[in-house]
Design a protein around this motif. Structure first.
Motif: not given
Length: 247
Positions: A23-30
Motif C-alpha cells: 500500500l505504502q509503495k503504491a501511494y508513493k508511486l502515485l
C-alpha cells in the motif's frame, strides 16, 4: 521514475503477469507520478560535526538556539502545507480500509504501519495530496492512535468509499493489479482509490471484484456492457522485470 523501480524491485511480489506492491509503495508511486518528488538537503554528518568542533561555547549555544528556531519554523511550514492539502482538488488519494474487517490484530497492525509511511511521505512533497481514509472504524482508530494518528492532518470517514464520494462517483479511479488499464498519467480532479490490503497472499481479483460488486449493487451500471467501475493498475510491469524474487 529514475531509480525508484530498481529500489522497489527487491521489495515486490511478482505472480505471473501480476506484480503486487505494498500500500505504502503504491501511494508513493502515485505521488511520484503526480509531481517531482520534493528534496531535502542535509549536510553530511561528518562535515557538520567537524564544523561544530571548532566553535566556542558561546557559538555552540547560539547555534543550538538558531537550530531550534529553524526546527520550529519547519514544523510550522509543514503544518501549513498539510492543512492546505486538505483542500487540494488536483490530487486526491483515498485508502479503502474495509478489506481488513475481521482481522484486527496482525493485519491491522501492519496496515497501520504502512499508513504511517503514507502520511510521512506527504511531508516531503511541495504539494501533498488530499488524503482520505474511508471505512475508518473504531478498530482501525484503535491501532492507528498508538502511532500518533490522532494528530494527522487528513480526512477520516467512518462511511465506505462510495458513500463518502457519492457526489463524485464519476471521478473515482480504483487501483488494482488486475485492471486491464495502465495508469499512464495522473488526471487532475480525480480520486485514486487504494485498497487497504497488506497480506501478500491476496487473491487474484480481490479488490477489483469487491469494488465492482459494490457498484453493481448501487445500481450504477446502466446497461449491459458498460464498464462497472473505472479502474487502473500502476505501471509496475512497465518498470520492473518479471523475475522479481520475494525476500
Amino acid at each position: 521514475l529514475g531509480g525508484w523501480s530498481r529500489w522497489n524491485a527487491l521489495r515486490m511480489l511478482s505472480t505471473g503477469s501480476r506484480v503486487l506492491i505494498s500500500l505504502q509503495k503504491a501511494y508513493k508511486l502515485l505521488l511520484h507520478m503526480a509531481q517531482a518528488p520534493g528534496l531535502r538537503i542535509h549536510a553530511a554528518s561528518g562535515e557538520a560535526q567537524d564544523q561544530f568542533a571548532h566553535l566556542s561555547k558561546e557559538e555552540r549555544d547560539q547555534w543550538r538556539e538558531n537550530r531550534e528556531k529553524e526546527k520550529e519554523k519547519e514544523k510550522d511550514q509543514i503544518r501549513t502545507k498539510l492543512e492546505n492539502a486538505l483542500h487540494n482538488e488536483e490530487l486526491t488519494i483515498a485508502v479503502d480500509l474495509s478489506f481488513g474487517e475481521g482481522d484486527y490484530d496482525r493485519g491491522r497492525s501492519s496496515l497501520s504501519k504502512q499508513l504511517c509511511y503514507c502520511y510521512s511521505y506527504m511531508k516531503d512533497y511541495e504539494k501533498p495530496p488530499s488524503f482520505h481514509l474511508t471505512s475508518y472504524t473504531a478498530e482501525v482508530q484503535q491501532h492507528l492512535s498508538k502511532r500518533g494518528s490522532d494528530k494527522w492532518i487528513i480526512h477520516r470517514h467512518q462511511e465506505d468509499i462510495r458513500t463518502v464520494f457519492k457526489d463524485r462517483l464519476q471521478d473515482l479511479i480504483f487501483l488494482s493489479p488486475d485492471s486491464p488499464n495502465v495508469l499512464e498519467t495522473i488526471e487532475p480532479g480525480k480520486i485514486y482509490v487504494i485498497g487497504g490490503i497488506v497480506d501478500r497472499t491476496v487473491q487474484k481479483g480481490m479488490s477489483l471484484t469487491k469494488w465492482e460488486k459494490q457498484a453493481t449493487a448501487s445500481g450504477e451500471v446502466k446497461r449491459a456492457g458498460d464498464e462497472v467501475i473505472r479502474s487502473a493498475r500502476l505501471p509496475i510491469n512497465e518498470y520492473v522485470s518479471r523475475d522479481v524474487q520475494v525476500l
